[in-house]
Design a protein around this motif. Sequence first.
Motif, PDB file in Angstrom:
ATOM      1  N   SER A   3       4.830  45.481  52.930  1.00 29.80           N
ATOM      2  CA  SER A   3       4.282  46.025  51.762  1.00 29.80           C
ATOM      3  C   SER A   3       4.813  47.587  51.801  1.00 29.80           C
ATOM      4  CB  SER A   3       2.975  45.954  51.728  1.00 29.80           C
ATOM      5  OG  SER A   3       2.347  46.888  52.956  1.00 29.80           O
ATOM      6  N   ARG A   4       4.663  48.360  50.719  1.00 30.28           N
ATOM      7  CA  ARG A   4       4.945  49.614  50.421  1.00 30.28           C
ATOM      8  C   ARG A   4       4.248  50.459  51.307  1.00 30.28           C
ATOM      9  NH1 ARG A   4       7.628  51.107  44.880  1.00 30.28           N
ATOM     10  NH2 ARG A   4       8.802  49.144  44.467  1.00 30.28           N
ATOM     11  N   SER A   5       2.852  50.060  51.385  1.00 32.70           N
ATOM     12  CA  SER A   5       1.972  50.943  52.070  1.00 32.70           C
ATOM     13  C   SER A   5       2.405  51.022  53.636  1.00 32.70           C
ATOM     14  CB  SER A   5       0.464  50.373  52.203  1.00 32.70           C
ATOM     15  OG  SER A   5      -0.311  50.957  52.805  1.00 32.70           O
ATOM     16  N   MET A   6       2.937  49.779  53.959  1.00 31.82           N
ATOM     17  CA  MET A   6       3.260  49.969  55.494  1.00 31.82           C
ATOM     18  C   MET A   6       4.562  50.675  55.767  1.00 31.82           C
ATOM     19  SD  MET A   6       2.524  49.309  58.459  1.00 31.82           S
ATOM     20  CE  MET A   6       1.634  47.897  59.174  1.00 31.82           C
ATOM     21  N   ILE A   7       5.413  50.425  54.924  1.00 31.39           N
ATOM     22  CA  ILE A   7       6.500  51.495  55.155  1.00 31.39           C
ATOM     23  C   ILE A   7       6.173  52.839  54.949  1.00 31.39           C
ATOM     24  CG2 ILE A   7       8.952  51.749  53.883  1.00 31.39           C
ATOM     25  CD1 ILE A   7       9.119  49.012  53.145  1.00 31.39           C
ATOM     26  N   TYR A   8       5.291  53.319  53.868  1.00 33.22           N
ATOM     27  CA  TYR A   8       4.890  54.593  53.540  1.00 33.22           C
ATOM     28  C   TYR A   8       4.345  55.057  55.022  1.00 33.22           C
ATOM     29  CZ  TYR A   8       1.834  58.412  51.739  1.00 33.22           C
ATOM     30  OH  TYR A   8       1.439  59.651  51.731  1.00 33.22           O
ATOM     31  N   ARG A   9       3.753  54.258  55.600  1.00 29.25           N
ATOM     32  CA  ARG A   9       2.857  54.784  56.768  1.00 29.25           C
ATOM     33  C   ARG A   9       3.944  55.029  57.971  1.00 29.25           C
ATOM     34  NH1 ARG A   9      -3.160  53.263  58.174  1.00 29.25           N
ATOM     35  NH2 ARG A   9      -3.985  53.242  56.002  1.00 29.25           N
ATOM     36  N   LEU A 177      -2.167  64.477  50.571  1.00 32.64           N
ATOM     37  CA  LEU A 177      -1.396  63.225  50.969  1.00 32.64           C
ATOM     38  C   LEU A 177      -2.399  62.013  50.756  1.00 32.64           C
ATOM     39  CD1 LEU A 177       0.591  61.976  53.279  1.00 32.64           C
ATOM     40  CD2 LEU A 177      -1.005  62.403  54.953  1.00 32.64           C
ATOM     41  N   SER A 178      -2.029  61.057  50.216  1.00 36.41           N
ATOM     42  CA  SER A 178      -2.798  59.967  49.907  1.00 36.41           C
ATOM     43  C   SER A 178      -2.617  58.843  50.893  1.00 36.41           C
ATOM     44  CB  SER A 178      -2.634  59.414  48.403  1.00 36.41           C
ATOM     45  OG  SER A 178      -1.299  59.019  48.422  1.00 36.41           O
ATOM     46  N   CYS A 179      -3.496  58.174  51.528  1.00 37.87           N
ATOM     47  CA  CYS A 179      -3.486  57.191  52.664  1.00 37.87           C
ATOM     48  C   CYS A 179      -3.982  56.219  52.259  1.00 37.87           C
ATOM     49  CB  CYS A 179      -4.207  57.762  53.712  1.00 37.87           C
ATOM     50  SG  CYS A 179      -3.826  59.399  54.398  1.00 37.87           S
TER      51      CYS A 179
END
Length: 179
Positions: A3-9, A177-179
Amino acid sequence: MKSRSMIYRQCIVAFGVMLNIVGALIAVQLRLPIYLDSIGTLFISTFFGMKYGIFTGVMSGIVNGITFDMYSFYYIPVQVCLAGICAYVNKFHFFEKGHIFLGTFLISVPASMVGAIITAFVFKGFTSSGSMYMITILHHMGISLVMSSFLVQVVTDYIDKFIILLVIKEIQKRKILSC
């Protein structure tokens, strides 16, 4: 597919590792009495939690140890300690409520204990840090090596972590930063 969230992290964690490496390199090259090697660890632990913070600290310790500061390998337990305590202290919103002085104390004292034990027993007070000179002076004044290491580390760690946590607090306040 991740997911994009995991790549972002993952990208932010890589940024945290880079912050630790660059900070440590600056501190070692300039022989600063502060460490700057945990900027990314505290940053990642605050925003993403202990698991990601530990990964950041361990990876930067390994990279630093391989590239320019072999002492970093031995201080990986300090990075793990910092990540765990920072994530825990952040759960109670110390940095948001204005308790940054207490939060910094809670983070820096245990890390200083771990670091002092490593400095005294593994390296006999001699490391790549500029604080080694202060440890040597205190030890020659008759203070035990462990206590000399702890006294110097608790002061330098507090200053180091306080500056980092002020920046983190500002990032939290401005919601950069939005987590």
